[in-house]
Motif scaffolding. Structure first.
Motif, mmCIF file in Angstrom:
data_model
loop_
_atom_site.group_PDB
_atom_site.id
_atom_site.type_symbol
_atom_site.label_atom_id
_atom_site.label_comp_id
_atom_site.label_asym_id
_atom_site.label_seq_id
_atom_site.Cartn_x
_atom_site.Cartn_y
_atom_site.Cartn_z
ATOM 1 N N TRP A 124 0.854 -1.189 0.000
ATOM 2 C CA TRP A 124 0.000 0.000 0.000
ATOM 3 C C TRP A 124 0.887 1.235 0.000
ATOM 4 N N LEU B 78 -7.287 9.098 4.362
ATOM 5 C CA LEU B 78 -6.664 8.595 5.585
ATOM 6 C C LEU B 78 -7.367 9.092 6.836
ATOM 7 N N SER C 231 -9.392 0.545 6.959
ATOM 8 C CA SER C 231 -8.490 -0.397 6.318
ATOM 9 C C SER C 231 -9.256 -1.183 5.263
ATOM 10 N N ILE D 24 3.669 -1.172 3.833
ATOM 11 C CA ILE D 24 2.918 0.075 3.699
ATOM 12 C C ILE D 24 3.926 1.215 3.616
ATOM 13 N N CYS E 27 4.161 5.308 3.412
ATOM 14 C CA CYS E 27 3.479 6.603 3.546
ATOM 15 C C CYS E 27 4.538 7.604 3.994
ATOM 16 N N PHE F 106 -2.642 2.134 9.889
ATOM 17 C CA PHE F 106 -1.590 1.365 9.230
ATOM 18 C C PHE F 106 -1.284 0.089 10.004
ATOM 19 N N SER G 25 -3.695 -2.484 9.317
ATOM 20 C CA SER G 25 -3.637 -2.935 7.927
ATOM 21 C C SER G 25 -2.378 -3.734 7.614
ATOM 22 N N LEU G 26 -1.471 -3.825 8.573
ATOM 23 C CA LEU G 26 -0.173 -4.444 8.331
ATOM 24 C C LEU G 26 -0.128 -5.861 8.908
ATOM 25 N N LEU H 224 6.628 -1.064 7.654
ATOM 26 C CA LEU H 224 6.022 0.267 7.550
ATOM 27 C C LEU H 224 7.125 1.266 7.233
#
Length: 274
Positions: A106, A201, A206, A213, A215, A234, A237-238, A244
């Motif tokens: 992502w 966001l 998610s 991810i 960002c 995040f 979602s991870l 990350l």
């Protein structure tokens, strides 16, 4: 021109409430200083003589909304920006991701897509091209339309090529695009592995589970409370042992999530351990 100190907090709150109630975009937890700078810039570029005129235009002319969002959201990016970050991805992250049968990535706040295409090139060079999907999202539909085309000014290619080489790239960067007059069109096989979609966001949830991810340089425009909220998004979602990646001025340090992660080489990339 509207001076920044004339845009007071009360005026700003009213405008943000208008945008939220009329259009559903919530900017209330963006950095106040950043918002005032961006609004001042809009007034200069679009020749508003007062903040009231800007607010009136936003309320009464819905067609102006996309223009407003385009200026409020910061869209500064380039391919292989911060080459050392991509070098770390190459050397310390992709070998780990390569152990998965399929990789979901992502890229949040992808802007015009340069970062997503850069990561696609890394994955291709790691012989992972048929084993991944990149979800590239942004709040701004206008920049996403540009990203989907995969076309960038040919004049940018010299800098992008230098960034690529400094990130550890060993090939001729020009093999990834076709020059067409004043634009460089990136190969369709790179684009075929990227899904571009709107995602907010601030308010959206998610939508998948990811192994990586990315960002970078987005959280710096949020206040502390919103930063914490987005980092939690995040984290949710991870996948366990996923990675990350944040910007150079962003970190998990001092957040409630820090104990569930460990650094990979430096502050820029973290691995989820819980």
């Amino acid at each position: 021109m509207v001076e920044q100190d004339i845009i007071n907090d009360e005026d700003l709150d009213m405008l943000l409430e208008d945008v939220s109630s009329l259009y559903g975009y919530d900017f209330s937890q963006y950095s106040r200083a950043s918002l005032k700078r961006r609004l001042n810039r809009i007034c200069v570029i679009d020749k508003f003589t007062s903040f009231a005129e800007l607010r009136y235009t936003v309320i009464k002319k819905p067609d102006y909304l996309q223009r407003f969002i385009e200026e409020i959201t910061v869209n500064v990016t380039e391919m292989f920006r911060d080459p050392s970050f991509y070098k770390t991805l190459r050397e310390s992250v992709l070998p780990q991701l390569g152990t998965y049968p399929f990789i979901r990535i992502w890229v949040a706040g992808c802007s015009t897509g340069e970062e997503a295409y850069s990561i696609a090139i890394l994955l291709k060079e790691a012989n992972l091209h048929n084993r991944y999907l990149i979800y590239a999202t942004d709040i701004n539909p206008t920049v996403l339309e540009k990203a989907k085309k995969g076309m960038f000014p040919i004049g940018y290619m010299r800098q992008y090529s230098e960034n690529y080489n400094n990130s550890g790239g060993k090939k001729d960067f020009s093999q990834y695009y076709t020059a067409n007059y004043d634009v460089a069109k990136f190969d369709s096989d790179l684009k075929s592995k990227i899904i571009f979609s709107t995602h907010n966001l601030v308010s959206d949830r998610s939508f998948n589970e990811f192994q990586l991810i990315v960002c970078r340089n987005v959280l710096i425009y949020f206040d502390k409370e919103l930063q914490s909220k987005v980092l939690t998004l995040f984290d949710e979602s991870l996948e366990s042992l996923g990675f990350l990646a944040l910007g150079s001025k962003e970190t998990l340090r001092f957040s409630d999530l820090e104990k569930g992660y460990k650094q990979v080489v430096n502050d820029k990339i973290w691995r989820k351990i819980k």
